[in-house]
Design an enzyme around this catalytic site. Structure first.
Site, PDB file in Angstrom:
ATOM      1  N   HIS A  14       0.824  -1.211   0.000  1.00 14.01           N
ATOM      2  CA  HIS A  14       0.000   0.000   0.000  1.00 14.01           C
ATOM      3  C   HIS A  14       0.857   1.260   0.000  1.00 14.01           C
ATOM      4  O   HIS A  14       1.715   1.414   0.886  1.00 14.01           O
ATOM      5  CB  HIS A  14      -0.873  -0.051   1.258  1.00 14.01           C
ATOM      6  CG  HIS A  14      -1.951   0.970   1.335  1.00 14.01           C
ATOM      7  ND1 HIS A  14      -2.224   1.672   2.491  1.00 14.01           N
ATOM      8  CD2 HIS A  14      -2.847   1.400   0.416  1.00 14.01           C
ATOM      9  CE1 HIS A  14      -3.248   2.475   2.289  1.00 14.01           C
ATOM     10  NE2 HIS A  14      -3.638   2.342   1.036  1.00 14.01           N
ATOM     11  N   GLU A  41       0.417  -0.434  -4.682  1.00 10.54           N
ATOM     12  CA  GLU A  41      -0.719   0.474  -4.874  1.00 10.54           C
ATOM     13  C   GLU A  41      -0.192   1.894  -4.724  1.00 10.54           C
ATOM     14  O   GLU A  41       0.725   2.147  -3.921  1.00 10.54           O
ATOM     15  CB  GLU A  41      -1.780   0.181  -3.800  1.00 10.54           C
ATOM     16  CG  GLU A  41      -3.079   0.955  -3.962  1.00 10.54           C
ATOM     17  CD  GLU A  41      -3.164   2.243  -3.155  1.00 10.54           C
ATOM     18  OE1 GLU A  41      -4.202   2.904  -3.234  1.00 10.54           O
ATOM     19  OE2 GLU A  41      -2.195   2.604  -2.431  1.00 10.54           O
ATOM     20  N   ASP A  43      -1.589   6.314  -5.232  1.00  9.31           N
ATOM     21  CA  ASP A  43      -2.716   7.240  -5.410  1.00  9.31           C
ATOM     22  C   ASP A  43      -2.295   8.328  -6.392  1.00  9.31           C
ATOM     23  O   ASP A  43      -1.251   8.964  -6.198  1.00  9.31           O
ATOM     24  CB  ASP A  43      -3.076   7.892  -4.074  1.00  9.31           C
ATOM     25  CG  ASP A  43      -3.410   6.860  -3.009  1.00  9.31           C
ATOM     26  OD1 ASP A  43      -4.453   6.209  -3.134  1.00  9.31           O
ATOM     27  OD2 ASP A  43      -2.601   6.701  -2.064  1.00  9.31           O
ATOM     28  N   HIS A  56      -1.917  11.176  -1.874  1.00  9.14           N
ATOM     29  CA  HIS A  56      -3.171  10.612  -1.371  1.00  9.14           C
ATOM     30  C   HIS A  56      -4.220  11.691  -1.112  1.00  9.14           C
ATOM     31  O   HIS A  56      -5.342  11.628  -1.607  1.00  9.14           O
ATOM     32  CB  HIS A  56      -2.909   9.826  -0.085  1.00  9.14           C
ATOM     33  CG  HIS A  56      -4.154   9.227   0.494  1.00  9.14           C
ATOM     34  ND1 HIS A  56      -5.004   9.932   1.324  1.00  9.14           N
ATOM     35  CD2 HIS A  56      -4.710   7.996   0.348  1.00  9.14           C
ATOM     36  CE1 HIS A  56      -6.017   9.160   1.662  1.00  9.14           C
ATOM     37  NE2 HIS A  56      -5.858   7.980   1.090  1.00  9.14           N
ATOM     38  N   GLU A 116      -4.513   3.756  -8.081  1.00 12.13           N
ATOM     39  CA  GLU A 116      -5.783   4.275  -7.583  1.00 12.13           C
ATOM     40  C   GLU A 116      -5.937   5.705  -8.082  1.00 12.13           C
ATOM     41  O   GLU A 116      -5.127   6.578  -7.759  1.00 12.13           O
ATOM     42  CB  GLU A 116      -5.859   4.251  -6.052  1.00 12.13           C
ATOM     43  CG  GLU A 116      -7.247   4.730  -5.618  1.00 12.13           C
ATOM     44  CD  GLU A 116      -7.407   4.980  -4.135  1.00 12.13           C
ATOM     45  OE1 GLU A 116      -6.615   4.476  -3.327  1.00 12.13           O
ATOM     46  OE2 GLU A 116      -8.358   5.723  -3.805  1.00 12.13           O
TER      47      GLU A 116
HETATM   48  O1  G3P Z   1      -6.549   1.372  -3.008  1.00 11.34           O
HETATM   49  C1  G3P Z   1      -6.800   0.870  -1.746  1.00 11.34           C
HETATM   50  C2  G3P Z   1      -6.679   1.931  -0.689  1.00 11.34           C
HETATM   51  O2  G3P Z   1      -5.542   2.690  -0.933  1.00 11.34           O
HETATM   52  C3  G3P Z   1      -7.891   2.800  -0.655  1.00 11.34           C
HETATM   53  O3  G3P Z   1      -7.891   3.721   0.397  1.00 11.34           O
HETATM   54  O4  G3P Z   1      -7.547   5.938   1.392  1.00 11.34           O
HETATM   55  O5  G3P Z   1      -5.711   4.273   1.433  1.00 11.34           O
HETATM   56  O6  G3P Z   1      -6.350   5.382  -0.698  1.00 11.34           O
HETATM   57  P1  G3P Z   1      -6.827   4.872   0.645  1.00 11.34           P
HETATM   58 MG    MG Z   2      -5.086   4.384  -2.113  1.00 13.14          MG
END
Ligand code: G3P
Ligand code: MG
Length: 246
Positions: A14, A41, A43, A56, A116
């Site tokens: 993440h 992952e 953002d 993010h 994402e």
């Molecule tokens: O993509 C999974 C996760 O990252 C979604 O929540 O807020 O951590 O971007 P967040």
């Molecule tokens: Mg995310």
């Protein structure tokens, strides 16, 4: 990449390396890779001049020395910010990466990526369209493709318009009425939910609809074991030092 290939292994780091390095910086992805992770992952949103970059939050304060809405600043200004000092001194001066820079890192290492799409509010469709176009350019000829995901159906619609062949996943933080049909309507290959929402029946429902069931953000072994027993297809985790991806 062939049209039906699924682009991700089971374990996904993440924001690069969870909380061990400043999220969504190249240093974080390098650290995640040192822990053996081969999928990440991140953002992605747009600068005011349309450059996709990693961040993010909608605003800059939490994870950089900038201020205000990130999407209102141009890339030249954003690229000079310090996105590492907030985390720890050893990462001082670490930059906000462009998607282009992250693509070079993951492609050179043959890593998988879950992008994402995290639009600045009001830019949902545009962000999906631009990120879709950029991904086609950046991953062209690589034999790889990332997975797009978003909480925002409009962002996925935009990515579908410009990059229909790149797989998509709908992110859910609640199982709102019609969620499965929504994912199907967007041509999604996956539903990616908060792990607390996913159980054996929900996973079976997603599988019956021909999609993968993934979860975020699982950091405890007991939760991971239960989800694996229930048949989940992938786990996004911060705990890259706790879960071996092999
Ligand atoms: O993509 C999974 C996760 O990252 C979604 O929540 O807020 O951590 O971007 P967040
Ligand atoms: Mg995310």
């Amino acid at each position: 990449m062939r049209a039906n290939d699924w682009p991700l292994p089971f374990w996904i780091a993440h924001r690069g390396a969870g909380k061990l390095a400043p999220e969504n910086t190249l240093a974080a992805f390098r650290l995640g890779a040192q822990y053996g992770y081969r999928a990440f992952e991140c953002d992605v949103k747009l600068s005011s001049d349309g450059m996709p970059f990693l961040l993010h939050d909608a605003t800059l304060e939490r994870t950089s020395n900038g201020q205000g809405v990130a999407g209102q600043m141009n890339w030249s200004a954003l690229s000079r910010l310090d996105a590492g000092s907030w985390h720890s001194r050893s990462y001082a001066g670490e930059a906000l990466p462009s998607l282009d820079a992250l693509a070079r890192f993951v492609l050179a290492n043959r890593h998988a990526l879950n992008i994402e799409i995290k639009p600045t509010p009001g830019q949902e469709l545009l962000t999906g369209q631009v990120v879709g176009r950029e991904v086609l350019r950046l991953w062209a000829g690589s034999g790889f493709a990332p997975l797009f995901s978003s909480f925002d159906p409009l962002a996925l619609k935009g990515a579908k318009e410009t990059a229909p062949g790149i797989p998509r996943g709908l992110l859910l933080d609640e199982l709102r009425p019609g969620w499965l049909g929504e994912a199907q309507g967007l041509g999604c290959r996956a539903v990616i939910s908060n792990y607390r929402l996913m159980d054996r029946a929900t996973i079976a429902q997603i599988h019956t609809a021909g999609m993968k069931a993934l979860v975020y953000t699982v950091n405890e072994a007991a939760a991971a074991q239960a989800l694996i027993a229930d048949g989940v297809d992938g786990i996004i985790t911060d705990a890259v030092d706790r879960f071996s991806p092999v």
